[in-house]
Design a protein around this motif. Structure first.
Motif, PDB file in Angstrom:
ATOM      1  N   VAL A  45       0.844  -1.200   0.000  1.00  0.00           N
ATOM      2  CA  VAL A  45       0.000   0.000   0.000  1.00  0.00           C
ATOM      3  C   VAL A  45       0.880   1.250   0.000  1.00  0.00           C
ATOM      4  O   VAL A  45       0.619   2.196  -0.746  1.00  0.00           O
ATOM      5  CB  VAL A  45      -0.988  -0.001   1.186  1.00  0.00           C
ATOM      6  CG1 VAL A  45      -1.724   1.327   1.287  1.00  0.00           C
ATOM      7  CG2 VAL A  45      -1.987  -1.149   1.040  1.00  0.00           C
ATOM      8  N   GLN A  46       1.932   1.248   0.805  1.00  0.00           N
ATOM      9  CA  GLN A  46       2.865   2.384   0.814  1.00  0.00           C
ATOM     10  C   GLN A  46       3.455   2.609  -0.577  1.00  0.00           C
ATOM     11  O   GLN A  46       3.556   3.745  -1.048  1.00  0.00           O
ATOM     12  CB  GLN A  46       4.015   2.148   1.805  1.00  0.00           C
ATOM     13  CG  GLN A  46       3.617   2.228   3.244  1.00  0.00           C
ATOM     14  CD  GLN A  46       4.744   1.772   4.169  1.00  0.00           C
ATOM     15  OE1 GLN A  46       5.625   1.004   3.782  1.00  0.00           O
ATOM     16  NE2 GLN A  46       4.699   2.245   5.407  1.00  0.00           N
ATOM     17  N   GLU A  47       3.843   1.527  -1.234  1.00  0.00           N
ATOM     18  CA  GLU A  47       4.431   1.636  -2.571  1.00  0.00           C
ATOM     19  C   GLU A  47       3.408   2.191  -3.570  1.00  0.00           C
ATOM     20  O   GLU A  47       3.737   3.022  -4.419  1.00  0.00           O
ATOM     21  CB  GLU A  47       4.957   0.274  -3.040  1.00  0.00           C
ATOM     22  CG  GLU A  47       5.546   0.281  -4.441  1.00  0.00           C
ATOM     23  CD  GLU A  47       6.680   1.287  -4.643  1.00  0.00           C
ATOM     24  OE1 GLU A  47       6.820   1.783  -5.784  1.00  0.00           O
ATOM     25  OE2 GLU A  47       7.412   1.593  -3.683  1.00  0.00           O
ATOM     26  N   LEU A  48       2.158   1.748  -3.476  1.00  0.00           N
ATOM     27  CA  LEU A  48       1.115   2.277  -4.362  1.00  0.00           C
ATOM     28  C   LEU A  48       0.913   3.775  -4.138  1.00  0.00           C
ATOM     29  O   LEU A  48       0.752   4.534  -5.098  1.00  0.00           O
ATOM     30  CB  LEU A  48      -0.206   1.540  -4.131  1.00  0.00           C
ATOM     31  CG  LEU A  48      -0.291   0.127  -4.696  1.00  0.00           C
ATOM     32  CD1 LEU A  48      -1.526  -0.573  -4.179  1.00  0.00           C
ATOM     33  CD2 LEU A  48      -0.277   0.166  -6.216  1.00  0.00           C
ATOM     34  N   ILE A  49       0.929   4.193  -2.883  1.00  0.00           N
ATOM     35  CA  ILE A  49       0.778   5.620  -2.576  1.00  0.00           C
ATOM     36  C   ILE A  49       1.934   6.401  -3.193  1.00  0.00           C
ATOM     37  O   ILE A  49       1.735   7.449  -3.809  1.00  0.00           O
ATOM     38  CB  ILE A  49       0.680   5.841  -1.051  1.00  0.00           C
ATOM     39  CG1 ILE A  49      -0.657   5.296  -0.538  1.00  0.00           C
ATOM     40  CG2 ILE A  49       0.839   7.318  -0.696  1.00  0.00           C
ATOM     41  CD1 ILE A  49      -0.758   5.207   0.984  1.00  0.00           C
ATOM     42  N   ARG A  50       3.154   5.865  -3.050  1.00  0.00           N
ATOM     43  CA  ARG A  50       4.333   6.542  -3.624  1.00  0.00           C
ATOM     44  C   ARG A  50       4.269   6.591  -5.139  1.00  0.00           C
ATOM     45  O   ARG A  50       4.459   7.644  -5.745  1.00  0.00           O
ATOM     46  CB  ARG A  50       5.624   5.834  -3.200  1.00  0.00           C
ATOM     47  CG  ARG A  50       6.182   6.286  -1.877  1.00  0.00           C
ATOM     48  CD  ARG A  50       7.600   5.769  -1.667  1.00  0.00           C
ATOM     49  NE  ARG A  50       7.688   4.318  -1.630  1.00  0.00           N
ATOM     50  CZ  ARG A  50       7.450   3.574  -0.545  1.00  0.00           C
ATOM     51  NH1 ARG A  50       7.119   4.142   0.586  1.00  0.00           N
ATOM     52  NH2 ARG A  50       7.556   2.259  -0.606  1.00  0.00           N
ATOM     53  N   ARG A  75     -14.238  -5.897  10.157  1.00  0.00           N
ATOM     54  CA  ARG A  75     -12.925  -6.393   9.719  1.00  0.00           C
ATOM     55  C   ARG A  75     -12.200  -5.324   8.907  1.00  0.00           C
ATOM     56  O   ARG A  75     -10.996  -5.128   9.057  1.00  0.00           O
ATOM     57  CB  ARG A  75     -13.073  -7.677   8.906  1.00  0.00           C
ATOM     58  CG  ARG A  75     -13.255  -8.918   9.769  1.00  0.00           C
ATOM     59  CD  ARG A  75     -13.093 -10.206   8.975  1.00  0.00           C
ATOM     60  NE  ARG A  75     -14.204 -10.473   8.078  1.00  0.00           N
ATOM     61  CZ  ARG A  75     -15.333 -11.078   8.427  1.00  0.00           C
ATOM     62  NH1 ARG A  75     -15.510 -11.501   9.661  1.00  0.00           N
ATOM     63  NH2 ARG A  75     -16.283 -11.282   7.558  1.00  0.00           N
ATOM     64  N   VAL A  76     -12.935  -4.626   8.044  1.00  0.00           N
ATOM     65  CA  VAL A  76     -12.330  -3.566   7.230  1.00  0.00           C
ATOM     66  C   VAL A  76     -11.870  -2.417   8.131  1.00  0.00           C
ATOM     67  O   VAL A  76     -10.775  -1.868   7.943  1.00  0.00           O
ATOM     68  CB  VAL A  76     -13.313  -3.077   6.142  1.00  0.00           C
ATOM     69  CG1 VAL A  76     -12.790  -1.822   5.451  1.00  0.00           C
ATOM     70  CG2 VAL A  76     -13.561  -4.186   5.119  1.00  0.00           C
ATOM     71  N   GLN A  77     -12.671  -2.060   9.124  1.00  0.00           N
ATOM     72  CA  GLN A  77     -12.269  -1.003  10.050  1.00  0.00           C
ATOM     73  C   GLN A  77     -11.010  -1.399  10.826  1.00  0.00           C
ATOM     74  O   GLN A  77     -10.104  -0.579  11.014  1.00  0.00           O
ATOM     75  CB  GLN A  77     -13.408  -0.686  11.033  1.00  0.00           C
ATOM     76  CG  GLN A  77     -14.555   0.043  10.384  1.00  0.00           C
ATOM     77  CD  GLN A  77     -15.753   0.195  11.325  1.00  0.00           C
ATOM     78  OE1 GLN A  77     -16.066  -0.695  12.105  1.00  0.00           O
ATOM     79  NE2 GLN A  77     -16.414   1.352  11.242  1.00  0.00           N
ATOM     80  N   ALA A  78     -10.930  -2.645  11.247  1.00  0.00           N
ATOM     81  CA  ALA A  78      -9.745  -3.125  11.968  1.00  0.00           C
ATOM     82  C   ALA A  78      -8.523  -3.114  11.051  1.00  0.00           C
ATOM     83  O   ALA A  78      -7.421  -2.741  11.477  1.00  0.00           O
ATOM     84  CB  ALA A  78      -9.998  -4.532  12.519  1.00  0.00           C
ATOM     85  N   LEU A  83      -3.477  -0.417   9.381  1.00  0.00           N
ATOM     86  CA  LEU A  83      -2.778   0.219   8.262  1.00  0.00           C
ATOM     87  C   LEU A  83      -2.356   1.653   8.591  1.00  0.00           C
ATOM     88  O   LEU A  83      -1.281   2.094   8.190  1.00  0.00           O
ATOM     89  CB  LEU A  83      -3.682   0.218   7.018  1.00  0.00           C
ATOM     90  CG  LEU A  83      -3.213   1.011   5.803  1.00  0.00           C
ATOM     91  CD1 LEU A  83      -1.914   0.438   5.250  1.00  0.00           C
ATOM     92  CD2 LEU A  83      -4.294   1.035   4.729  1.00  0.00           C
ATOM     93  N   GLN A  84      -3.186   2.368   9.314  1.00  0.00           N
ATOM     94  CA  GLN A  84      -3.005   3.808   9.567  1.00  0.00           C
ATOM     95  C   GLN A  84      -1.575   4.205   9.959  1.00  0.00           C
ATOM     96  O   GLN A  84      -1.033   5.154   9.388  1.00  0.00           O
ATOM     97  CB  GLN A  84      -4.010   4.276  10.619  1.00  0.00           C
ATOM     98  CG  GLN A  84      -4.035   5.785  10.830  1.00  0.00           C
ATOM     99  CD  GLN A  84      -4.701   6.514   9.691  1.00  0.00           C
ATOM    100  OE1 GLN A  84      -5.838   6.226   9.369  1.00  0.00           O
ATOM    101  NE2 GLN A  84      -4.006   7.447   9.075  1.00  0.00           N
ATOM    102  N   PRO A  85      -0.927   3.518  10.889  1.00  0.00           N
ATOM    103  CA  PRO A  85       0.422   3.939  11.284  1.00  0.00           C
ATOM    104  C   PRO A  85       1.475   3.793  10.165  1.00  0.00           C
ATOM    105  O   PRO A  85       2.559   4.356  10.267  1.00  0.00           O
ATOM    106  CB  PRO A  85       0.782   3.007  12.454  1.00  0.00           C
ATOM    107  CG  PRO A  85      -0.490   2.379  12.884  1.00  0.00           C
ATOM    108  CD  PRO A  85      -1.412   2.417  11.719  1.00  0.00           C
TER     109      PRO A  85
END
Length: 161
Positions: A45-50, A75-78, A83-85
């Motif tokens: 996900v980090q790579e996609l954002i970059r 489950r999606v909220q968890a 992911l947030q950090p």
């Protein structure tokens, strides 16, 4: 407007969509495979954002038809909490109910517009590969469906001012 990335989080795959920089159009982008090693998912996900230079992340929240948040939405909220950090962009939830149904309808319509070409399958492996490929297309397209809905809602708020 800024470029947004959308995630349609499932148990086996995560459909990914992206908006254009004007915030007008959402498009399917790719599909991530969910692994037991969450560090791989966070890194992907980090790579996609970059690579897309996304400035925000929209995560589809599967709210039930009665408007309630049930097990899958929790489950999606968890997932998003974990992911947030690992990301540096703001995260927004968006109601994604029926986005997969709409994605399936759009894919069927596209296939019909291409002449409805159907080829006879020659092996079970090929059939499974096609089914897997179709699932990946649907996941990314479902992310594009709810991202477009989100973009349209932002546009209507802008017009109301």
């Amino acid at each position: 407007m800024t470029r947004l990335l959308a995630l349609d989080v499932g148990e086996a795959r995560i459909g990914v969509a992206i908006s254009d920089t004007s915030g007008f159009l959402a498009s399917p982008y790719t599909t991530l495979h969910v692994s037991r090693n969450e560090a791989q998912i966070w890194e992907a996900v980090q790579e996609l954002i970059r690579e897309t230079e996304a400035e925000g992340l929209v995560i589809g929240l599967p709210i039930s038809l009665d408007g309630q948040i049930h097990a899958q939405a929790r489950r999606v909220q968890a997932f998003a909490e974990r992911l947030q950090p690992h990301i540096s962009v703001p995260l927004t939830f968006w109601d994604e109910r029926l986005s997969t149904v709409e994605a399936q309808r759009l894919l069927i319509q596209r296939n019909e517009n291409e002449g409805g070409r159907r080829q006879r399958r020659t092996s079970q492996r090929r059939t499974q590969s096609k089914r897997r490929q179709r699932g990946q297309q649907i996941d990314a397209l479902a992310a594009a469906v709810f991202l477009q809905d989100y973009l349209d809602s932002l546009e209507s708020k802008t017009e109301d001012r």
